[in-house]
Enzyme design. Structure first.
Site, PDB file in Angstrom:
ATOM      1  N   ASP A 179     -22.052 100.339 -55.990  1.00 28.86           N
ATOM      2  CA  ASP A 179     -21.612  99.731 -54.709  1.00 28.86           C
ATOM      3  C   ASP A 179     -21.881 100.843 -53.523  1.00 28.86           C
ATOM      4  O   ASP A 179     -21.406 102.041 -53.979  1.00 28.86           O
ATOM      5  CB  ASP A 179     -20.551  99.063 -54.552  1.00 28.86           C
ATOM      6  CG  ASP A 179     -20.384  98.269 -53.500  1.00 28.86           C
ATOM      7  OD1 ASP A 179     -21.234  97.372 -53.191  1.00 28.86           O
ATOM      8  OD2 ASP A 179     -19.436  98.259 -52.737  1.00 28.86           O
ATOM      9  N   GLU A 197     -26.854 100.005 -54.576  1.00 33.85           N
ATOM     10  CA  GLU A 197     -27.000  99.334 -53.341  1.00 33.85           C
ATOM     11  C   GLU A 197     -27.114 100.490 -52.093  1.00 33.85           C
ATOM     12  O   GLU A 197     -26.279 101.301 -52.138  1.00 33.85           O
ATOM     13  CB  GLU A 197     -25.630  98.541 -53.145  1.00 33.85           C
ATOM     14  CG  GLU A 197     -25.950  97.897 -51.770  1.00 33.85           C
ATOM     15  CD  GLU A 197     -24.427  97.539 -51.130  1.00 33.85           C
ATOM     16  OE1 GLU A 197     -24.210  96.730 -50.338  1.00 33.85           O
ATOM     17  OE2 GLU A 197     -23.263  98.327 -51.314  1.00 33.85           O
TER      18      GLU A 197
END
Length: 225
Positions: A56, A114
């Protein structure tokens, strides 16, 4: 990023940084023990057969030296703008090279990041042979249901991956955006458009990510806490 202070004080008087939620402390990668502890965690799961990891905010793991204050005058700073010191710091690539070294001991594993950065050149840096295997490219998510927009998103995504000799990736939704059925107009029209875009995505070269519920054509709903 979610509003409120970026620092929380603990009972012994020390403070910790959290760029997002207070339940998500930012690790201080200036300390070697952070590297060794993360390696222990990676190997714990890899030894149990997990296929890999989604990282993330892969562009936000490193911070500039001294943690300088930033101006909040421009709201765009809260959206990963180019001059935002919290994101895309050059030393982040050392962290990804470290993670890749661990994963290379597990040849079937994969790391996908990401990555929200400005410009294909900066995006491609994360996909160098010794860093992430894959990077989420969100151009299709951001494209309107419009021929020119979709074509431009596809061309751009292919070009970004090509810069690093990497595999392109495609996705139409995730937990951060409105589901595509609703995004494309909702109802029967939104569903038909979402089906059409799913066909486009699945016909493209590379890796397609299907968000949970997307295969059912689910619309956006508000869920109570």
């Amino acid at each position: 990023v979610f509003g409120g202070p970026a620092w929380t004080r603990v009972p012994d008087g020390q403070w910790y940084l959290h760029l997002f939620d207070s339940a998500q402390p930012d690790l201080n990668w200036d300390h070697p023990e952070v590297f060794s502890d993360v390696e222990k965690t990676l190997r714990f799961w890899l030894d149990r057969g997990v296929d890999g990891f989604r990282i993330d905010v892969a562009h936000g793991m490193a911070k500039p030296p001294g943690l300088p204050d930033m101006s909040l005058a421009d709201n765009e700073l809260l959206r990963n703008a180019e001059d935002d010191p919290r994101f895309d710091n050059e030393s982040v690539h050392e962290i990804h090279r470290f993670i890749r070294q661990v994963l290379d001991d597990y040849p079937e594993s994969v790391a996908v990041g990401e990555v929200w950065v400005h410009g294909n050149e900066r995006f491609a840096k994360y996909l160098r042979p010794d860093e992430l295997h894959l990077g989420f490219n969100f151009r299709l998510v951001q494209a309107d249901f419009d021929t020119a927009d979709v074509r431009a998103a596809i061309d751009n995504s292919l070009a970004a991956a090509e810069l690093a000799g990497a595999v392109p990736t495609w996705t139409l939704s995730n937990h951060d955006v409105e589901r595509e059925v609703s995004r494309y107009g909702g109802g029967a029209r939104g569903l038909a458009r979402a089906r059409a875009m799913a066909l486009v995505m699945l016909a493209l070269p590379g890796v397609a990510f299907v968000y949970n519920g997307e295969e059912l054509g689910l619309p956006q709903v508000d869920l109570p806490d």
